[in-house]
Each structure stands twice: as C-alpha cells, then as structure tokens.
Design an enzyme around this catalytic site. Structure first.
Site, PDB file in Angstrom:
ATOM      1  N   LYS A 190       0.838  -1.204   0.000  1.00 41.97           N
ATOM      2  CA  LYS A 190       0.000   0.000   0.000  1.00 41.97           C
ATOM      3  C   LYS A 190       0.875   1.257   0.000  1.00 41.97           C
ATOM      4  O   LYS A 190       0.622   2.205  -0.747  1.00 41.97           O
ATOM      5  CB  LYS A 190      -0.947  -0.015   1.211  1.00 41.97           C
ATOM      6  CG  LYS A 190      -2.073  -1.029   1.040  1.00 41.97           C
ATOM      7  CD  LYS A 190      -2.885  -1.244   2.305  1.00 41.97           C
ATOM      8  CE  LYS A 190      -3.875  -2.391   2.093  1.00 41.97           C
ATOM      9  NZ  LYS A 190      -4.594  -2.792   3.309  1.00 41.97           N
ATOM     10  N   GLN A 208      -4.633  -1.541   9.536  1.00 42.87           N
ATOM     11  CA  GLN A 208      -4.536  -2.857   8.905  1.00 42.87           C
ATOM     12  C   GLN A 208      -5.143  -3.922   9.820  1.00 42.87           C
ATOM     13  O   GLN A 208      -4.772  -4.042  10.981  1.00 42.87           O
ATOM     14  CB  GLN A 208      -3.057  -3.171   8.602  1.00 42.87           C
ATOM     15  CG  GLN A 208      -2.841  -4.459   7.843  1.00 42.87           C
ATOM     16  CD  GLN A 208      -3.430  -4.431   6.431  1.00 42.87           C
ATOM     17  OE1 GLN A 208      -3.320  -3.440   5.719  1.00 42.87           O
ATOM     18  NE2 GLN A 208      -4.082  -5.507   6.040  1.00 42.87           N
ATOM     19  N   ASP A 243     -11.189   3.186   3.964  1.00 44.40           N
ATOM     20  CA  ASP A 243     -11.667   1.824   3.703  1.00 44.40           C
ATOM     21  C   ASP A 243     -13.192   1.780   3.554  1.00 44.40           C
ATOM     22  O   ASP A 243     -13.735   0.786   3.094  1.00 44.40           O
ATOM     23  CB  ASP A 243     -11.261   0.901   4.859  1.00 44.40           C
ATOM     24  CG  ASP A 243      -9.980   0.135   4.557  1.00 44.40           C
ATOM     25  OD1 ASP A 243      -9.693  -0.078   3.361  1.00 44.40           O
ATOM     26  OD2 ASP A 243      -9.295  -0.269   5.509  1.00 44.40           O
TER      27      ASP A 243
END
Ligand code: NAD
Length: 281
Positions: free
Chosen positions: A52, A96, A119
């Site tokens: 990422k 995460q 997200d």
C-alpha cells in the site's frame, strides 16, 4: 467470452490517480496523505502494508506506516489514531486488520473520522451508501463496479446476484449494484436453492471464500461473472468460481489472480484522493 484484465484496469486507474494527485498539488500546494497503522508483526499484514505504501509513493502521495508492537495497549493504539485524526496533512487513515486479539478493533476503528475512513468500513459510510449519498465505499466492491463499467457491462435493469453478505464485500456490493439500478438478490450461507437463484443472474458476484464454489450449472449463458474470492489450494491462489468450466458460458469473467485483487489497492488510492479533494470543500 471476455477475460477481464484487472491488472490492466488497475494500472489505468493508478495512472489517472497520479495525474489527478499532481493536479491537486499544483492547484492547492497539498500532497495527498495516507497513514497506515500496523500493529504487531503478522507477515501477511506487513506485506499488505508495504504494498500500500509503495503504491502511494508511485502516485506521489505522502504516505507513512505507523508501526506498533504486538503487545501495544488499547490506549496506545487509540492515541495514535486520535493523533492521526487531528493531523491535517493526513487525508486517509487505514488500520490494517486483523488487529491482535487483545485489542478492541471496533473501538479503534470508530476513532477514524468518517471523512478519513478510506476503507469505507464505518457505519456512517455504509449508511451513506445505503441512502445513495456521497461517501467512501469499501475498496473491493467499488473495484468490482469499475471492472464492470470499464468492461462495458450493462447494469441498469439487469438481474444481479451477490453471493456473500459481509459488511466489507457482499453488502456494499449489493448496494452499489442496486444504486446502479440492477435488480439485486443477496445469497448467503442460509440461502435455499442457491444454484437456481444464481442461474438467473445476468451479473453474478461471488464473495464467499470457498474454492470453486460456483460451478457451470449455476451460471446463465452470457452472464458477467465476477470472482472476489481468494482461496489457497495446494499453495495456489484460486477463486470462488470454477473458472475453466464457467468461463465458456459467460460474456465476461474475472480470473483469480489478476481480476478483482489488483483493483483493491487502486481503489484505495482513488478513495484517498477523493478524501483529500473533499477536505477542501
Ligand atoms: P466473509 O467470510 O466475511 O463472508 C463470506 C460470506 O459468504 C458470508 O456472508 C457467508 O454467508 C457466505 N457464505 C459462506 N458459505 C456459504 C455457502 N455455502 N453458500 C452461500 N454463501 C456462503 O468473507 P469476506 O470478507 O466477505 O470475503 C469473501 C471472499 O473474498 C474471501 O475469499 C476473501 O478472501 C475475498 N476477498 C477478496 C478481496 C480482494 O481484494 N480480491 C478483498 C476482500 C475479500
């Protein structure tokens, strides 16, 4: 039958994001910023975070990983998220998952402000999607919509079936298809006559997590089939769809790997850019 090339479409999106991020910087003097929080030393999570950060660097974002040890306390993780929430150089925060078992993930995620929730996992963002309002949508289902759109799939008026009802894939997927005017059915582990429901789908999205679950008899001739599943069988990645048997019946289909997978990071970049753009409105 068209094999949808997720790698190629993801590369196009990354190039578009790079151009838009440069324009955003030229116009506002601000670099798009993403913070990724990693707690513990799970090797798979470390790889995801590295990928990422690398993807962010390639499109010119300011991005950093914030690493905490596996025994970090709830307070320590919460303070970090609060600090990032207040930092105006950061437009997106990603924690995460999974977090180590002793941490209350829900409480930590709730500290990410809606406008930095890249997200799209928050109840507020899921609610916005349900109401058809602007917000951030989870990267994977959003990536599926891009694959369909850029492959020329018609959605309005079509019958769409989504297998899976998780909050991060199945549910937002169904809402996106509904917002695009498909007639949507959601199937799950308690669904009866699943095969016959799937066989009616013009668009079939499999997000289950069971290797080769979707067989040829479950697929209508000419359907568009999107395989979100990632399963490891004998060290090989396979999807939820029995690709070799199903593909000849379809009008278009995504492979695994190389279909939905590459889209997830591309959409994370796009979501982060959108958060930065909205922060100036
Ligand atoms: P999940 O385990 O949260 O949800 C699975 C869903 O499948 C559930 O809603 C369940 O009801 C349904 N299901 C399980 N068994 C079933 C059965 N026998 N019949 C019908 N439905 C059944 O998983 P998730 O997070 O939604 O992910 C689904 C899959 O997508 C997994 O393989 C995951 O690895 C993959 N995934 C891929 C990406 C990507 O980037 N490509 C991103 C997220 C998830």
């Amino acid at each position: 039958m068209k094999r949808i090339d997720g790698k190629e479409i993801a590369a196009q999106i990354r190039a578009e994001v790079k151009e838009d991020a440069e324009k955003f910087f030229a116009e506002n003097g601000i670099k798009v910023g993403l913070a990724v929080v990693l707690v513990g030393d799970d090797p798979a999570s470390a790889v995801y975070v590295r990928n990422k950060i690398k993807a962010c660097e390639e499109v010119g974002f300011l991005s950093s990983a914030y690493r905490l040890p596996a025994d970090a306390t709830q307070d320590e993780v919460e303070s970090l998220v609060v600090q990032l929430a207040e930092d105006e150089r950061i437009h997106g925060i990603l924690v995460q998952l999974p977090l180590p078992g002793h941490l209350d993930a829900e409480r930590i995620l709730a500290l990410i402000p809606t406008e930095k929730d890249v997200d799209g996992f928050s109840a507020e963002n899921l609610g916005r999607l349900a109401c058809g309002k602007e917000g951030t949508v989870a990267c994977t289902p959003l990536g599926v919509m891009e694959l369909l759109a850029r492959s020329g799939a018609e959605i309005a008026g079509k019958r769409a079936v989504v297998i899976g009802r998780s909050n991060i894939v199945g549910k937002p997927m169904a809402m996106l298809l509904l917002n695009a005017n498909a007639t949507v059915t959601v199937c799950h582990s308690k669904t009866k006559d699943l095969a016959s429901i799937c066989a009616q789908a013009d668009i079939l999205v499999a997000a289950i997590g069971r290797a080769k679950f979707v067989t040829a008899d479950m697929v209508k001739e000419g359907a568009a089939v999107i395989d979100v599943g990632i399963n490891r069988v004998d060290g090989k990645l396979v999807g939820d769809v029995d690709y070799d048997a199903v593909a000849p019946k379809t009008s278009m289909i995504t492979p695994v790997p190389g279909g939905v997978g590459p889209m997830t990071i591309a959409m994370l970049l796009k979501n982060t850019l959108s958060c930065a753009q909205r922060s100036l409105r």
